[in-house]
Design an enzyme around this catalytic site. Structure first.
Site: not given
Length: 304
Positions: A38, A182
């Site tokens: 991320s 993600d």
């Protein structure tokens, strides 16, 4: 081989940048492997290129518009705290366009391409360092790791973007016949992957406190319920990743150095505030400086 691992954490990535700056520039640590999830994925390409001033400038100047092409929430201040509320019109627009999430993050995709040039990508790909980003393949129910060595410029920029897409608030991406989101949904702190790739010493920046020491206020709307739920789940994933990383390290005689945030920076890492992120970068630098000075061995007095 030495690796730098940076966890997910949204806007808190500014703190990780400060820690990494100290380790690379001041402590002169040389890393062979960079693994990020991320926000960690957004940092590691520039860190590997030693373009620290450039990525610090980016993290010190982003805001909600830099990330979201269609932001699904509004941020208000009340009694000095940030409160998020649903942006019903933007959510409705997204669904009318046939999107599967509340919001879209195409602006982040553009920011990534503007911040990493093709020349920088080629220098990274042809250099000795391995840069790896973490993504979650929702279709195959597995975590995947994407190395800069295996893709062209456009593909790798997309993998960085995908690694940072905190669904369902940001874009859900369909690529190679699969839906991706993600990387933190599967592996928030990819220590194990760094060791699998040959690291014998791993510096790990974890974007939360070592001990959970806050009590959330009651949720005031559906979005706050969702963000609280995701934070709870991601904390569990993070704890598991760290335990597994320590186990794998012990099995492979690897050393792990953990850098946690000393205080709670924010309870909502989807809020991108330029002033706060600039401060967090400085705090990260000073925290790493103090931590390393405290751990330095005291030389004996030769006159004793």
């Amino acid at each position: 081989m030495r690796a730098l691992v940076i966890s997910g954490g949204g806007s808190k990535g500014a703190f990780a940048g400060g820690v990494a700056q100290y380790l690379i520039q001041n402590d002169k640590r040389e890393y062979d492997i960079f693994v990020g999830t991320s926000t960690g994925s957004l940092l590691i390409s520039h860190l590997a290129l030693n373009k620290i001033d450039k990525i610090r400038n980016i993290y010190s100047n982003v805001n909600q518009d830099s990330i979201f092409s269609n932001c699904p929430f509004v941020v208000r201040k009340k009694y000095g705290s940030d409160i998020i509320g649903m942006n019903h019109w933007n959510i409705l627009k997204n669904w009318m366009r046939g999107k599967k999430t509340f919001g879209e993050s195409e602006n982040l995709r553009k920011l990534i391409r503007n911040s990493i040039t093709r020349e920088e990508f080629e220098a990274l790909k042809n250099g000795p360092k391995n840069v790896v980003v973490t993504v979650s393949n929702l279709s195959l129910n597995q975590v995947e790791y994407k190395s800069v060595n295996d893709f062209n410029y456009d593909e790798f920029c997309d993998w960085i973007w995908i690694s940072s897409n905190y669904t369902p608030f940001m874009s859900l991406v369909r690529k190679n016949g699969c839906e991706y989101a993600d990387g933190g949904l599967g592996t928030l702190v990819p220590i194990e992957e760094a060791i699998k790739r040959g690291a014998t010493e791993v510096d790990v920046i974890v974007l939360r406190t070592e001990v959970s020491n806050y009590n959330r206020m009651p949720s005031r709307n559906a979005f706050e319920v969702l963000t609280s739920m995701f934070s709870f789940v991601l904390d569990r994933i993070e704890n598991q990743n760290i335990r597994i990383g320590k186990l794998v390290a012990s099995q492979n005689d690897a050393i792990i150095n953990l850098y946690y945030t000393p205080t709670v920076l924010t309870t909502n890492s989807l809020i991108f505030d330029k002033e706060k992120m600039t401060l967090w970068w400085k705090k990260g630098f000073l925290y790493a400086k103090n931590k390393n000075e405290e751990s330095m061995p005291i030389e004996p007095d030769l006159q004793e």
